[in-house]
Write a protein that holds these residues in place. Sequence first.
Motif, PDB file in Angstrom:
ATOM      1  N   VAL A  40       0.828  -1.208   0.000  1.00  0.00           N
ATOM      2  CA  VAL A  40       0.000   0.000   0.000  1.00  0.00           C
ATOM      3  C   VAL A  40       0.862   1.258   0.000  1.00  0.00           C
ATOM      4  N   VAL A  41       0.516   2.193  -0.884  1.00  0.00           N
ATOM      5  CA  VAL A  41       1.078   3.544  -0.806  1.00  0.00           C
ATOM      6  C   VAL A  41      -0.106   4.493  -0.762  1.00  0.00           C
ATOM      7  N   ARG A  42      -0.052   5.454   0.153  1.00  0.00           N
ATOM      8  CA  ARG A  42      -1.156   6.392   0.329  1.00  0.00           C
ATOM      9  C   ARG A  42      -0.636   7.820   0.219  1.00  0.00           C
ATOM     10  N   ASN A  43      -1.400   8.645  -0.466  1.00  0.00           N
ATOM     11  CA  ASN A  43      -1.067  10.060  -0.563  1.00  0.00           C
ATOM     12  C   ASN A  43      -2.364  10.859  -0.631  1.00  0.00           C
ATOM     13  N   VAL A  44      -2.264  12.160  -0.600  1.00  0.00           N
ATOM     14  CA  VAL A  44      -3.445  13.013  -0.670  1.00  0.00           C
ATOM     15  C   VAL A  44      -4.145  12.823  -2.018  1.00  0.00           C
ATOM     16  N   ALA A  45      -5.405  12.397  -1.975  1.00  0.00           N
ATOM     17  CA  ALA A  45      -6.259  12.221  -3.161  1.00  0.00           C
ATOM     18  C   ALA A  45      -5.852  11.061  -4.056  1.00  0.00           C
ATOM     19  N   ASN A  46      -5.101  10.113  -3.505  1.00  0.00           N
ATOM     20  CA  ASN A  46      -4.718   8.886  -4.238  1.00  0.00           C
ATOM     21  C   ASN A  46      -4.264   9.168  -5.676  1.00  0.00           C
ATOM     22  N   ILE A  47      -3.342  10.108  -5.814  1.00  0.00           N
ATOM     23  CA  ILE A  47      -2.882  10.545  -7.133  1.00  0.00           C
ATOM     24  C   ILE A  47      -1.665   9.731  -7.588  1.00  0.00           C
ATOM     25  N   VAL A  48      -1.701   9.292  -8.844  1.00  0.00           N
ATOM     26  CA  VAL A  48      -0.493   8.804  -9.504  1.00  0.00           C
ATOM     27  C   VAL A  48       0.033   9.965 -10.332  1.00  0.00           C
ATOM     28  N   PRO A  49       1.168  10.522  -9.968  1.00  0.00           N
ATOM     29  CA  PRO A  49       1.678  11.688 -10.705  1.00  0.00           C
ATOM     30  C   PRO A  49       2.193  11.276 -12.082  1.00  0.00           C
ATOM     31  N   PRO A  50       2.348  12.216 -12.987  1.00  0.00           N
ATOM     32  CA  PRO A  50       2.917  11.903 -14.305  1.00  0.00           C
ATOM     33  C   PRO A  50       4.317  11.308 -14.173  1.00  0.00           C
ATOM     34  N   TYR A  51       4.704  10.524 -15.137  1.00  0.00           N
ATOM     35  CA  TYR A  51       6.052   9.960 -15.181  1.00  0.00           C
ATOM     36  C   TYR A  51       7.040  11.092 -15.429  1.00  0.00           C
ATOM     37  N   THR A  52       7.867  11.374 -14.407  1.00  0.00           N
ATOM     38  CA  THR A  52       8.780  12.522 -14.480  1.00  0.00           C
ATOM     39  C   THR A  52      10.162  12.114 -13.966  1.00  0.00           C
ATOM     40  N   PRO A  53      10.971  11.460 -14.797  1.00  0.00           N
ATOM     41  CA  PRO A  53      12.308  11.026 -14.365  1.00  0.00           C
ATOM     42  C   PRO A  53      13.316  12.179 -14.409  1.00  0.00           C
ATOM     43  N   ASP A  54      13.156  13.120 -13.469  1.00  0.00           N
ATOM     44  CA  ASP A  54      13.962  14.336 -13.495  1.00  0.00           C
ATOM     45  C   ASP A  54      15.054  14.367 -12.430  1.00  0.00           C
ATOM     46  N   GLY A  55      15.253  13.263 -11.747  1.00  0.00           N
ATOM     47  CA  GLY A  55      16.287  13.223 -10.720  1.00  0.00           C
ATOM     48  C   GLY A  55      15.854  13.767  -9.384  1.00  0.00           C
ATOM     49  N   GLU A  56      14.616  14.265  -9.290  1.00  0.00           N
ATOM     50  CA  GLU A  56      14.108  14.758  -8.017  1.00  0.00           C
ATOM     51  C   GLU A  56      13.495  13.604  -7.216  1.00  0.00           C
ATOM     52  N   THR A  57      13.052  13.907  -6.009  1.00  0.00           N
ATOM     53  CA  THR A  57      12.463  12.871  -5.158  1.00  0.00           C
ATOM     54  C   THR A  57      10.976  12.732  -5.467  1.00  0.00           C
ATOM     55  N   HIS A  58      10.538  11.504  -5.671  1.00  0.00           N
ATOM     56  CA  HIS A  58       9.148  11.213  -6.016  1.00  0.00           C
ATOM     57  C   HIS A  58       8.696   9.980  -5.229  1.00  0.00           C
ATOM     58  N   GLY A  59       8.035  10.213  -4.110  1.00  0.00           N
ATOM     59  CA  GLY A  59       7.690   9.116  -3.222  1.00  0.00           C
ATOM     60  C   GLY A  59       6.745   8.096  -3.820  1.00  0.00           C
ATOM     61  N   THR A  60       5.644   8.553  -4.411  1.00  0.00           N
ATOM     62  CA  THR A  60       4.676   7.617  -4.981  1.00  0.00           C
ATOM     63  C   THR A  60       5.275   6.860  -6.158  1.00  0.00           C
ATOM     64  N   SER A  61       6.022   7.565  -6.997  1.00  0.00           N
ATOM     65  CA  SER A  61       6.653   6.915  -8.149  1.00  0.00           C
ATOM     66  C   SER A  61       7.684   5.880  -7.692  1.00  0.00           C
ATOM     67  N   ALA A  62       8.391   6.174  -6.613  1.00  0.00           N
ATOM     68  CA  ALA A  62       9.381   5.221  -6.092  1.00  0.00           C
ATOM     69  C   ALA A  62       8.696   3.963  -5.574  1.00  0.00           C
ATOM     70  N   ALA A  63       7.576   4.144  -4.860  1.00  0.00           N
ATOM     71  CA  ALA A  63       6.832   2.990  -4.357  1.00  0.00           C
ATOM     72  C   ALA A  63       6.282   2.156  -5.508  1.00  0.00           C
ATOM     73  N   LEU A  64       5.814   2.829  -6.550  1.00  0.00           N
ATOM     74  CA  LEU A  64       5.300   2.130  -7.730  1.00  0.00           C
ATOM     75  C   LEU A  64       6.406   1.326  -8.398  1.00  0.00           C
ATOM     76  N   GLU A  65       7.546   1.932  -8.565  1.00  0.00           N
ATOM     77  CA  GLU A  65       8.680   1.245  -9.185  1.00  0.00           C
ATOM     78  C   GLU A  65       9.085   0.018  -8.374  1.00  0.00           C
ATOM     79  N   PHE A  66       9.103   0.163  -7.057  1.00  0.00           N
ATOM     80  CA  PHE A  66       9.487  -0.958  -6.199  1.00  0.00           C
ATOM     81  C   PHE A  66       8.469  -2.087  -6.297  1.00  0.00           C
ATOM     82  N   ALA A  67       7.186  -1.727  -6.276  1.00  0.00           N
ATOM     83  CA  ALA A  67       6.132  -2.749  -6.324  1.00  0.00           C
ATOM     84  C   ALA A  67       6.185  -3.547  -7.620  1.00  0.00           C
ATOM     85  N   VAL A  68       6.419  -2.849  -8.724  1.00  0.00           N
ATOM     86  CA  VAL A  68       6.412  -3.515 -10.026  1.00  0.00           C
ATOM     87  C   VAL A  68       7.728  -4.217 -10.317  1.00  0.00           C
ATOM     88  N   MET A  69       8.825  -3.528 -10.102  1.00  0.00           N
ATOM     89  CA  MET A  69      10.130  -4.049 -10.503  1.00  0.00           C
ATOM     90  C   MET A  69      10.725  -5.036  -9.502  1.00  0.00           C
TER      91      MET A  69
END
Length: 228
Positions: free
Chosen positions: A76-105
């Motif tokens: 489970v990953v939870r955030n405000v309004a259950n948003i999946v943000p756009p795919y943005t591999p910009d080198g910044e920190t992205h908590g939901t995207s990191a959790a998604l990557e871990f779950a899938v990969m």
Amino acid sequence: MTETQAPFRPKLPASFPGRLTTGYEAFRDGRYPTENERYKRLAAEGQKPQIMIIGCSDSRVSPEVIFDAGPGEIFVVRNVANIVPPYTPDGETHGTSAALEFAVMALNVRHIVVMGHGRCGGIMAALDSRDPLTPTDFIGKWVSVLDETAERVRCDHAIAPGLRYTALEHEAIKSSLKNLLAYPFVKTRVEAGALALHGAWFDVAEGELHVLDRDSGDFTVLSGTLAP
């Protein structure tokens, strides 16, 4: 720091929250003894959940409670309004995207469920964003991901004013599902049939789960048996 300046020491509560203490005690005396073998196995073998849920941080909609899940069953990953943000591999920190990557990969989950809910404060902030929280506020920036979706709902005169929050709650789920497919590691597995994406919406007042039909775009109540 000058000689006259004292080091900053934040004042902390005198004790751990009592509600958490009593809850932990109940867990140790009740649930843990019946599931200690599972915990030991999970500690030794690691987690292998088949399902990931992207839900809202709202305290009323805990996925583990709604789905009666035991330890190790859902990621489970939870955030405000259950948003999946756009795919943005910009080198910044992205908590939901990191959790998604871990779950899938790393965990190789087979299902991802984006689960919204009724009376969502984050959705209210997104829909009322013409005069929202301050421009420098974290929530205002976060829910701006939904700006285009919220504007479509505002401009849809077929939606009654009293139903617009619910409409955006539904549309935000669809938007997040669309964003999921922009992640290469998600799209590749979906196309290979190794990963399935789902949308769901929980009615807090009624305790009902509505599931998205991807073909029709409608949410329908998931059947379940209630005790008389």
